[in-house]
Design a protein around this motif. Sequence first.
Motif, PDB file in Angstrom:
ATOM      1  N   LEU A 181       0.693  -1.306   0.048  1.00  0.00           N
ATOM      2  CA  LEU A 181      -0.027   0.054  -0.046  1.00  0.00           C
ATOM      3  C   LEU A 181       0.838   1.099   0.237  1.00  0.00           C
ATOM      4  N   SER A 182       1.979   1.164   0.636  1.00  0.00           N
ATOM      5  CA  SER A 182       2.817   2.310   0.668  1.00  0.00           C
ATOM      6  C   SER A 182       3.756   2.529  -0.451  1.00  0.00           C
ATOM      7  N   ASP A 183       3.951   1.503  -1.421  1.00  0.00           N
ATOM      8  CA  ASP A 183       4.741   1.566  -2.365  1.00  0.00           C
ATOM      9  C   ASP A 183       3.496   2.161  -3.437  1.00  0.00           C
ATOM     10  N   ARG A 296       0.616  -2.721  16.452  1.00  0.00           N
ATOM     11  CA  ARG A 296       0.136  -2.283  15.113  1.00  0.00           C
ATOM     12  C   ARG A 296       0.955  -3.033  13.867  1.00  0.00           C
ATOM     13  N   ARG A 297       2.489  -2.829  14.244  1.00  0.00           N
ATOM     14  CA  ARG A 297       3.295  -3.127  13.178  1.00  0.00           C
ATOM     15  C   ARG A 297       3.247  -4.836  12.789  1.00  0.00           C
ATOM     16  N   PRO A 298       3.097  -5.278  11.703  1.00  0.00           N
ATOM     17  CA  PRO A 298       3.073  -6.577  11.496  1.00  0.00           C
ATOM     18  C   PRO A 298       4.356  -7.223  11.460  1.00  0.00           C
ATOM     19  N   ASP A 299       5.312  -6.705  11.028  1.00  0.00           N
ATOM     20  CA  ASP A 299       6.741  -7.093  11.179  1.00  0.00           C
ATOM     21  C   ASP A 299       7.086  -7.411  12.592  1.00  0.00           C
ATOM     22  N   LEU A 464       4.405  11.704   4.713  1.00  0.00           N
ATOM     23  CA  LEU A 464       3.043  11.221   5.590  1.00  0.00           C
ATOM     24  C   LEU A 464       2.958   9.643   5.100  1.00  0.00           C
ATOM     25  N   ILE A 465       2.967   9.385   3.849  1.00  0.00           N
ATOM     26  CA  ILE A 465       2.976   7.995   3.639  1.00  0.00           C
ATOM     27  C   ILE A 465       3.958   7.196   4.526  1.00  0.00           C
ATOM     28  N   LYS A 469       3.200   3.926   7.103  1.00  0.00           N
ATOM     29  CA  LYS A 469       3.988   2.799   6.813  1.00  0.00           C
ATOM     30  C   LYS A 469       4.739   2.319   8.167  1.00  0.00           C
ATOM     31  N   ALA A 470       5.573   3.228   8.722  1.00  0.00           N
ATOM     32  CA  ALA A 470       6.148   2.907  10.042  1.00  0.00           C
ATOM     33  C   ALA A 470       5.145   2.785  11.042  1.00  0.00           C
TER      34      ALA A 470
END
Length: 521
Positions: A181-183, A296-299, A464-465, A469-470
């Motif tokens: 999504l971010s890409d 929140r972060r999947p990684d 902002l994207i 993403k972060a």
Amino acid sequence: MTLFIAIVFLAFSSGCTSCREYFANGFKVGPNYSRPAAPVAEEWIDDGDPALDTELIQDEAWWHVFNDPVLDSLITTAHRQNLTLRVAGLRILEARAQRAIAAGNLFPQGQEVSGDYTRIGMSKNSLSGSFFNTNFDQWTLGGGLAWELDFWGRFRRAIEAADANLDASVENYDHVLVLLLSDVAQSYVNVRITEQRLAYARQNIELQRGSLRLAEERLRHGITTRLDVTQAVSSLAQTESSIRPLEAARRQAVNQLCILMGMPPRNLDEMLADHNGIPKTPAQVAIGIPAELLRRRPDVRRAEREVAAQSAMIGVATSELYPHFSINGTIYLEALEFKDLFSADSLAGAVGPAFRWNILNYGRLANNIRVQEARFQQLAVHYQNVVLQANAEAENAIINYLKTQQEVESLAESTEAARQSVELVSAQYSEGTVDFNRVFDTQRFLTLQQDRLAVAEGSIAQHLIAIYKALGGGWQIRLGYPETRAAAVTEQPAAEPDENLAPLPPLPPPSHSPVPPARQT
């Protein structure tokens, strides 16, 4: 029974898990998993900035903040058709099958049916052949069962590891989705930045053509020298030369969008024409608090699940120190004539308990436990490092976003002053009060500043994207959140599904909450 108790007692005395721990762990050897502690900042460095909202975070469909239906449509198409995402989905199916294999080991591991027919001819000169018929048939049909009991939790630990690996594969899918999504958004913004740079360059080309016509007219009237004309031609040619690389850059950004949407590169002008300009950002961004990165972060969640899987593997390795108890049995029919094979008198069988114990292994089993523990420690440290990197990535995106906004304010002021300077110097040149050098310098500076302004304005959207993403936002789209508003608007050529692509495999829900509570030993 006495022998069994003696073996169990000897196993506890020679193993690494005490009786108390064995019962506390639910009749399993090895440690129970406890999530490693991870250092997280209590607040963001720029917590007090009015552009940041740390009280609330809503990033399930963060691309909606740009209010751009074209971006919404691109996101929807990429989510449905991206091939890298498909690979991540297929890995979930693989992990699900591996989990089923591990669960199957709880049941009898060996179950087989066999049958054979043998024609036997014996020597008449042998001892047995001299007393019995030397030629006869033998028919056999039966089955066997071997069931190793999960006395030490070996198979249950393997299921724990498979469960964690399945969860990790789901988190990996979500991580790939966040990156996708971010890409898509970054590539789309790159297209809009290039279009804005092209628009500024074409405006300056028209402006410089006007200056060239004025210089040529003044030369015809003998008011100026040919030097003014050659300077005007040089400036115009230089600006025109910047068009080609920008057009190539736009094409490359569009091609990247096509790849992200799982389709061959094609012309997207019809789709992109529905909205113009660099996406605008909101006045305030909701980012929550740093501790939410763990959830929140999947990684981050994937790294934690990998630690959990490896923790279970320590128990699997520890179980090898103990005796393996099993129940073995066979039942079969045997007869010399096929017509007698299925009679009651042909039934035979055997059943009984058994054990095997790996002794005199020369340290192999103990060192295998050390190997699994070392891998666990590696993954635990890796998990902590992933958390640190996530925190740093978010902080970098935040400061870039804030500082780029300030940069744009200064560049906008500079660009407006340069535009006014060009108007003034052009009027003065037509009146003959300044030479063409002033016109040349001010126009070149305006071209440079407008190009920098376009890049900086686009960088605000890109940063902002990067923030979203972060923060790990966007993966919730697979849970059924409204994907885009564009899905209900007009049909776009690029949003049509590719008929050559198979549908994405369904995602299983995680077997627990995204970050499981720690289980203490």
